[in-house]
Structures are given as C-alpha cells and as structure tokens.
Design a protein around this motif. Structure first.
Motif, PDB file in Angstrom:
ATOM      1  N   PRO A 102       6.697   1.499   5.085  1.00 22.59           N
ATOM      2  CA  PRO A 102       5.799   0.689   4.461  1.00 22.59           C
ATOM      3  C   PRO A 102       5.785   1.180   2.758  1.00 22.59           C
ATOM      4  O   PRO A 102       5.304   2.231   2.408  1.00 22.59           O
ATOM      5  N   PRO A 103       5.278  -0.228   1.955  1.00 20.66           N
ATOM      6  CA  PRO A 103       4.830   0.279   0.339  1.00 20.66           C
ATOM      7  C   PRO A 103       4.752   1.126   0.070  1.00 20.66           C
ATOM      8  O   PRO A 103       5.584   0.950  -0.995  1.00 20.66           O
ATOM      9  N   PRO A 104       3.744   2.467   0.164  1.00 23.49           N
ATOM     10  CA  PRO A 104       3.896   3.038  -0.353  1.00 23.49           C
ATOM     11  C   PRO A 104       4.388   4.409  -0.306  1.00 23.49           C
ATOM     12  O   PRO A 104       4.097   5.164  -0.238  1.00 23.49           O
ATOM     13  N   ALA A 115       1.329 -13.548  10.211  1.00 22.28           N
ATOM     14  CA  ALA A 115       2.521 -13.662   9.304  1.00 22.28           C
ATOM     15  C   ALA A 115       3.281 -12.636   8.760  1.00 22.28           C
ATOM     16  O   ALA A 115       4.664 -13.044   8.831  1.00 22.28           O
ATOM     17  N   LEU A 116       2.288 -11.860   8.392  1.00 21.78           N
ATOM     18  CA  LEU A 116       3.614 -10.644   7.492  1.00 21.78           C
ATOM     19  C   LEU A 116       4.358 -10.189   8.241  1.00 21.78           C
ATOM     20  O   LEU A 116       5.602  -9.802   8.175  1.00 21.78           O
ATOM     21  N   GLU A 162      -3.641   4.214   4.754  1.00 24.71           N
ATOM     22  CA  GLU A 162      -5.201   3.637   4.227  1.00 24.71           C
ATOM     23  C   GLU A 162      -5.759   3.711   3.298  1.00 24.71           C
ATOM     24  O   GLU A 162      -5.963   3.055   2.223  1.00 24.71           O
ATOM     25  N   ARG A 163      -5.919   5.550   2.860  1.00 22.31           N
ATOM     26  CA  ARG A 163      -5.522   5.988   1.198  1.00 22.31           C
ATOM     27  C   ARG A 163      -5.305   5.664   0.163  1.00 22.31           C
ATOM     28  O   ARG A 163      -5.187   4.758  -0.946  1.00 22.31           O
ATOM     29  N   GLU A 217      -4.235  -4.793  -0.622  1.00 16.12           N
ATOM     30  CA  GLU A 217      -3.737  -5.048   0.417  1.00 16.12           C
ATOM     31  C   GLU A 217      -4.332  -4.507   1.207  1.00 16.12           C
ATOM     32  O   GLU A 217      -3.373  -4.298   2.633  1.00 16.12           O
ATOM     33  N   ARG A 218      -5.291  -4.558   1.847  1.00 16.28           N
ATOM     34  CA  ARG A 218      -5.642  -3.532   2.820  1.00 16.28           C
ATOM     35  C   ARG A 218      -5.339  -4.483   4.520  1.00 16.28           C
ATOM     36  O   ARG A 218      -5.806  -4.207   5.679  1.00 16.28           O
ATOM     37  N   TRP A 219      -5.458  -5.937   4.128  1.00 15.43           N
ATOM     38  CA  TRP A 219      -5.331  -6.637   5.242  1.00 15.43           C
ATOM     39  C   TRP A 219      -3.872  -6.652   5.458  1.00 15.43           C
ATOM     40  O   TRP A 219      -3.587  -7.019   6.695  1.00 15.43           O
ATOM     41  N   THR A 220      -2.407  -5.864   5.306  1.00 10.53           N
ATOM     42  CA  THR A 220      -1.680  -5.781   6.111  1.00 10.53           C
ATOM     43  C   THR A 220      -1.722  -4.867   7.348  1.00 10.53           C
ATOM     44  O   THR A 220      -0.646  -4.657   7.578  1.00 10.53           O
ATOM     45  N   LEU A 221      -2.646  -3.602   6.977  1.00 16.01           N
ATOM     46  CA  LEU A 221      -2.763  -2.552   7.654  1.00 16.01           C
ATOM     47  C   LEU A 221      -2.837  -2.775   9.330  1.00 16.01           C
ATOM     48  O   LEU A 221      -1.943  -2.043  10.014  1.00 16.01           O
ATOM     49  N   PRO A 222      -2.417  -3.868   9.457  1.00 22.01           N
ATOM     50  CA  PRO A 222      -2.670  -4.343  11.277  1.00 22.01           C
ATOM     51  C   PRO A 222      -1.491  -4.473  11.434  1.00 22.01           C
ATOM     52  O   PRO A 222      -0.492  -4.208  12.737  1.00 22.01           O
TER      53      PRO A 222
END
Length: 208
Positions: free
Chosen positions: A35-37, A83-84, A164-165, A171-176
C-alpha cells in the motif's frame, strides 16, 4: 513463522541476493507490492544499483505508468474503492506489454510506460529491447496475487491499524480496497518475500 528485524540496507541486500543469483541467461521479473504508506517504490528503486553492481541489467517499470484513462478509472467518481481495485491499473497491458515479452518465451521487447498519470495521455514510449538476463523491477499497490506473470513477489506488509494511521484523511476512501486485497489475495501468505514495514526505519523479514 519467524520475524527477523533487519536494517533497510540488509533488506536490499537480501532481495538482491535472491535475484542476482538466478539463471543469467533468462530474465527475472520481480514485483514489489505494498500500500502507498509502505513506499514500495523506494525499495524498488534501491534494488537497481546493487543489481547492476552484481552484473545484472535492470529494467525499472512503475505500475502507475500503466493506469487506464481517467475516463475509465474515474467513471464512478474520484473516490470509488471498487474502481480503485478493479479499474485503475491496466493489468492486461502490464502482462501484454511488459511481463509477457520478458517471460521465458517472450521477445524481450517491452514497453517502458503506457500512460502519463498526470497528463492522462499516452506517453508515446517506444519499445525497448532488454539485455539477456535482465531483472525487471516493477512496483505498485494492490498487485500481489492478482495473476500478474511475475517470477518473484516482494510484499511490504502493514498492520491494519498502521495502514489506517499512515493514510492521509483525503485518501481514507482507499482503505476498503486494501482490506479487500488482503481478504481475497492474502499477499502475506503467497508472496515470495514478506517484509513488515510498520516502522520503515526497522523493517522485518517474515520467515514462514
């Protein structure tokens, strides 16, 4: 399962050792996923010079250069987690234009990029011919376990709470999408190399 703390330099040396010793008459395709982080691109970039120093030609490709057109990936809005996961990266193009040509029966002629992610237009890149024994280093997110034709997968893992942190509010919409990836693909169980990077200064190799 055993977890081995390592330094960032030792992690690079470990991955380079796995790749550099492979059959030099064949290409090796490695995916660095996370993931990005987790900053998979940083590890991917760090592999390039040591691999070349070990005598292996390197091709560096980024999944973000193989995004579908904005009209496709943003059809349902800019914050659609489905979509992501399904529509952003053109997995077919990556296999067809990069991974297939660098596979055991490929021509060796690959496309370094497809679409400029900022300008949302074709990069008009020309095909390039990889030298014998080239190591392809590809980085991206939501890719491990998705059927890409790679030889080695390195997955940079984050605990759910850490992800999450370290995910910015916008960008939290990407978490699912990342939760879905863990549930459906279980990259920590299937990747060849798994690295815990909850603290990027102190990565840890997971030995299964």
């Amino acid at each position: 399962m055993r977890v081995e703390p390592v330094t960032p330099d030792a992690l690079v040396a470990h991955v380079v050792g796995l790749l550099a010793g492979r059959d030099r008459s064949r290409h090796v395709r490695v995916l660095v996923d996370g993931p990005p982080p987790a900053r998979a691109e940083v590890l991917a970039d760090a592999l390039v010079d040591p691999l070349r120093a070990a005598g292996r030609p390197v091709v560096r490709v980024r999944a973000r250069d193989f995004l579908r057109a904005a009209s496709v990936r943003l059809e349902h809005g800019r914050e659609d987690e489905l979509a992501l996961y399904d529509d952003w990266v053109d997995l077919g193009a990556l296999d067809r234009e990069v991974l297939g040509p660098l596979g055991p029966h490929g021509s060796g002629e690959y496309l370094p990029s497809l679409r400029d992610p900022v300008r949302d237009r074709s990069t008009r890149a020309r095909r390039e011919l990889a030298d014998a024994g080239t190591v392809l280093v590809l980085d991206g997110s939501l890719l491990a376990g998705r059927g890409l034709d790679v030889d080695v997968t390195v997955h940079l893992a984050l605990r759910t709470a850490t992800l999450e942190r370290r995910t910015p509010p916008e960008e939290r919409w990407t978490l699912p999408a990342y939760a879905r990836h863990m549930s459906e693909c279980d990259p920590e169980a299937t990747a060849d190399v798994v690295v815990r990077v909850d603290d990027p200064r102190h990565p840890a190799l997971v030995h299964r």
